[in-house]
Design an enzyme around this catalytic site. Structure first.
Site, mmCIF file in Angstrom:
data_model
loop_
_atom_site.group_PDB
_atom_site.id
_atom_site.type_symbol
_atom_site.label_atom_id
_atom_site.label_comp_id
_atom_site.label_asym_id
_atom_site.label_seq_id
_atom_site.Cartn_x
_atom_site.Cartn_y
_atom_site.Cartn_z
ATOM 1 N N GLY A 280 0.838 -1.194 0.000
ATOM 2 C CA GLY A 280 0.000 0.000 0.000
ATOM 3 C C GLY A 280 0.869 1.237 0.000
ATOM 4 O O GLY A 280 2.082 1.147 0.184
ATOM 5 N N LYS A 281 0.287 2.367 -0.247
ATOM 6 C CA LYS A 281 1.010 3.635 -0.154
ATOM 7 C C LYS A 281 -0.009 4.754 -0.047
ATOM 8 O O LYS A 281 -1.148 4.610 -0.523
ATOM 9 C CB LYS A 281 1.866 3.848 -1.416
ATOM 10 C CG LYS A 281 2.959 4.878 -1.256
ATOM 11 C CD LYS A 281 4.186 4.279 -0.588
ATOM 12 C CE LYS A 281 5.334 5.236 -0.527
ATOM 13 N NZ LYS A 281 6.545 4.546 -0.009
#
Ligand code: NAD
Length: 412
Positions: free
Chosen positions: A104-105
């Site tokens: 994720g980011k």
């Protein structure tokens, strides 16, 4: 600077690995898109009474191997495609270093240097107010990235804990030590990189005292340089954003760092020749370590690089065109998804300590980290030898294979 859309590059890398692996088309189709993208507008009452609205993003790429995991960056250039690409690369990195996380980011399009401390805290808390239902210790675990600090993580954990009604340190890593941050996290990325350097040196049969140039002597570069010297290498050049210094006989890095702390730059360090950041990349050294920014090694300078080995400590320092040139020239490029994965591996160790409530010493953390790094190196090397590809493709093949296995076992 390359103008390539980073998400297009990420998908190209995925397709290359999928082809080599003959990946199940259903898995490939799923991996070509993120599971969930969250886009929020964050209104902020500024100190002067004005209201500004900032764009915030969280991309949850894939969680087949465990909760989504990746940092939150604050930068004026943040946009959805960039965050999608970084979320994809986090998925790859977490699988390469074999920690039970997906990718994720997140980010906010803001220049944090233009905010007061009060505005920065309010913005960080409001971002959590908008995304808290989609994150959590077993769903998505953010962390710091460019321009975000342990203090910002502290505010975010506090906000999340208030919203869910219980103190939840495991929701975010990279926290201050007082809030359940891990011993060893500060040096983890440089430490992990030097573990990889030692393994690479053995495989490439580098002699003791092999020379190294480090571009960017910030958190990652400074620990890397100090630990590399402790391991018997000779650091002959380092740089910061203002200047670079070179002494072919080697640098006393502790003293260089003292000067940097006192004067804000390494420039004019006694007994050295000044080099620009561009020239540093072309010095006659055994190992080149870009540890500052992306796109530093590109098609225009790749032919002039003299190092035999490049250890990518920054994220994305080599463009795809330069990669091809290095491969043709027989230069080993050890990719960021392997060599700087010590940071996220220690974030994982922080999370496990938070979940268990039992905390380790720095020595215990680094010992565990060492095992993750050397296992990751062994696995990437094995894939490289098996498929006869470069190290970057080997790391991608290893990671995609691991992610695909989890997707298969969970039922596509
Ligand atoms: P930092 O801000 O502490 O250090 C960056 C260094 O680069 C500074 O010394 C700065 O002076 C220098 N620099 C800035 N502009 C430069 C330029 N144009 N040329 C040369 N040097 C320049 O950041 P950091 O945490 O050390 O991160 C460095 C890189 O490593 C980034 O790409 C980051 O994404 C990556 N990374 C960091 C971690 C981590 O745990 N900190 C983990 C994985 C990857």
């Amino acid at each position: 600077m390359s103008k390539v859309n980073p998400y297009k590059s990420a998908l190209q890398q995925l397709n290359n690995a999928a082809k080599i692996l003959n990946l199940d088309s259903r898995i490939l189709a799923k991996l070509q898109k993120p599971t969930r993208v969250i886009s929020v507008s964050i209104p902020l009452a500024m100190d002067n009474g004005e209201t500004k609205v900032f764009d915030g993003y969280r991309v949850q790429y894939n969680d087949a191997r465990g909760p989504f995991k990746g940092g939150i960056r604050y930068h004026q250039m943040v946009n959805m495609d960039e965050i999608k690409a970084f979320a994809f690369w986090m998925m790859i990195k977490n699988a390469v270093v074999n920690i039970p996380y997906g990718g994720g980011k997140g980010g906010i399009a803001v220049d944090p240097k233009k905010l007061s401390k009060n505005e920065l805290e309010k913005l960080s808390r409001k971002f959590i107010d908008l995304i808290y239902k989609d994150i959590g210790p077993h769903t998505d675990v953010p962390a710091p990235d460019v321009n975000t600090t342990p203090q910002i993580m502290g505010w975010m954990v506090d906000e999340y804990s208030k919203l869910v009604g219980k103190y939840t340190p495991a929701v975010i890593t990279g926290k201050p030590l007082s809030m359940g941050g891990s011993q060893g996290r500060e040096e983890a990325t440089g430490f992990g990189g030097v573990e990889i350097l030692k393994q690479v040196a053995r495989a490439a049969k580098l002699k003791k005292g092999a020379t190294i140039a480090v571009q960017g002597i910030g958190n990652v570069g400074s620990f890397f340089a100090e630990l590399a010297i402790d391991a018997g290498f000779k650091v002959v050049a380092v740089s910061d954003s203002k200047s670079g210094i070179y002494n072919p006989k080697g640098l006393d890095i502790k003293k260089v760092l003292e000067q940097k702390k006192a004067m804000g730059t390494v420039k004019n360090y006694p007994g050295t020749v000044e080099v620009t950041n561009e020239k540093l990349l072309e010095l006659p050294v055994d190992v080149l370590v870009p540890a500052a920014l992306e796109n530093q090694l590109h098609k225009n300078n790749a032919k002039r690089v003299k190092a035999k080995i490049i250890i990518e400590m920054a994220n994305g320092p080599t463009t795809p065109e330069a990669d091809i040139i290095f491969h043709k020239r027989g230069i080993w490029v050890i990719p960021d998804v392997l060599s700087n994965s010590g940071g996220v591996a220690t974030s994982y160790l922080e999370w496990t300590q938070n979940l268990s409530g039992y905390y380790w010493t720095k020595a215990e953390v680094l010992k565990r980290l060492n095992v993750y790094m050397s296992d990751a190196w062994r696995d990437v090397l094995q894939v490289r030898n098996q498929y006869k590809v470069d190290f970057r493709n080997a790391a991608f093949i290893l990671a995609i294979n691991r992610i695909a296995a989890a997707m298969q076992d969970r039922g596509i």
